[in-house]
Write a protein that holds these residues in place. Structure first.
Motif, short mmCIF file in Angstrom:
data_model
loop_
_atom_site.label_atom_id
_atom_site.label_comp_id
_atom_site.label_asym_id
_atom_site.label_seq_id
_atom_site.Cartn_x
_atom_site.Cartn_y
_atom_site.Cartn_z
N GLN A 47 0.83 -1.20 0.00
CA GLN A 47 0.00 0.00 0.00
C GLN A 47 0.87 1.26 0.00
O GLN A 47 1.88 1.33 0.67
N HIS A 49 0.17 3.95 1.26
CA HIS A 49 0.05 4.59 2.57
C HIS A 49 0.62 3.68 3.67
O HIS A 49 0.03 3.56 4.75
N LEU A 84 -4.44 1.84 -4.47
CA LEU A 84 -3.72 1.77 -3.20
C LEU A 84 -2.36 1.10 -3.35
O LEU A 84 -1.48 1.29 -2.50
N VAL A 91 -4.84 8.08 -6.83
CA VAL A 91 -5.80 7.92 -5.75
C VAL A 91 -6.97 8.87 -6.02
O VAL A 91 -6.78 10.08 -6.12
N THR A 104 -10.01 2.03 -5.45
CA THR A 104 -9.21 1.72 -4.26
C THR A 104 -9.40 0.28 -3.78
O THR A 104 -8.81 -0.11 -2.78
N TYR A 196 -4.97 7.90 2.20
CA TYR A 196 -4.48 6.93 1.22
C TYR A 196 -3.17 7.37 0.58
O TYR A 196 -2.49 6.57 -0.07
N SER A 208 -10.87 8.37 2.06
CA SER A 208 -10.61 8.05 3.46
C SER A 208 -10.53 9.31 4.32
O SER A 208 -11.08 9.37 5.42
#
Length: 233
Positions: A47, A49, A84, A91, A104, A196, A208
């Motif tokens: 990911q 993030h 992601l 994103v 996502t 994200y 998010s």
């Protein structure tokens, strides 16, 4: 005549799939307050993030909860195509209710994570696996729907001689309700990462972030996380 004191009951073991985000952060504390002996399990699945894993590690160290981070980035050779995990896909911005947020989705992610967490639980002699699915995820993420959790539960009860139960305490709750519960527990959401985008500050624009900010607004509370400044009009 002296009486023997009864031995204290051994806490039941449970595994918590802990991403470092606000939902799993709340689940972790909820399970902790219920008296479980917790084992936190985080996953690096490539990911963008992955910064959330740093937040997860700090919280577990602070609470003295055993914490494992498992590298499963190899799965991206099989389940690509998500914003992601792919730098080639931007994103999307906006709320989760918008159709573009389907970019996502990491195909079958929760099935994979729950399977690994169940194996870990069995090795520990733990009877439960907690994860943070909630009602706001139902439209975009099929593996957060109640029917998915019910079906997985039927499997984890018979996949070994020892049954394991999948617990999703916020399955029918919104992000707003999760935050309400967490604030009532006195939780500090500055210890969570939701965005994200894994930059220095949260973007405030991805789905998010949008849902998180909405939750704080509805709870008439200020998000302690730092956000990037809005671009001038």
């Amino acid at each position: 005549m002296t009486t023997k004191s009864k031995p204290s009951e051994t806490p039941e073991k449970a595994v918590v799939i802990y991403s470092g985000g606000m939902d799993s952060f709340t689940v972790l504390h909820k399970a902790r307050l219920q008296g479980y002996e917790l084992y936190a399990l985080s996953f690096n699945y490539g990911q963008r993030h992955s910064k959330e894993l740093e937040y997860a590690a700090r919280v577990c160290e602070e609470l003295n909860i055993p914490h494992k981070v498992v590298d499963i980035t190899a799965i991206n050779e099989l389940v690509g195509g998500s914003a992601l995990t792919s730098d080639d896909i931007a994103v999307p911005e906006g709320h989760y209710e918008e159709d573009n947020m389907k970019a996502t989705v990491v195909p079958n992610r929760n099935m994979i994570l729950l399977s690994l967490a169940t194996g870990y639980a069995l090795s520990l002699g733990a009877g439960k696996v907690f994860y943070g699915a909630h009602s706001g995820d139902h439209t975009i993420y099929p593996d957060c729907r109640p029917e998915f959790v019910d079906a997985v539960n039927e499997v984890t009860k018979i996949c070994d001689w020892q049954p394991v139960t999948i617990e999703a305490p916020y399955l029918y709750s919104s992000k707003i309700e999760i935050l309400t519960d967490g604030l009532a527990m006195g939780l500090d959401y500055g210890k969570t990462w939701t965005c994200y985008n894994g930059r220095d500050k949260a973007c405030g624009k991805c789905g998010s972030c949008a849902e998180r900010l909405e939750a704080f607004e509805h709870n008439k509370s200020v998000d302690p996380l730092e956000y990037e400044e809005a671009e001038p009009a």
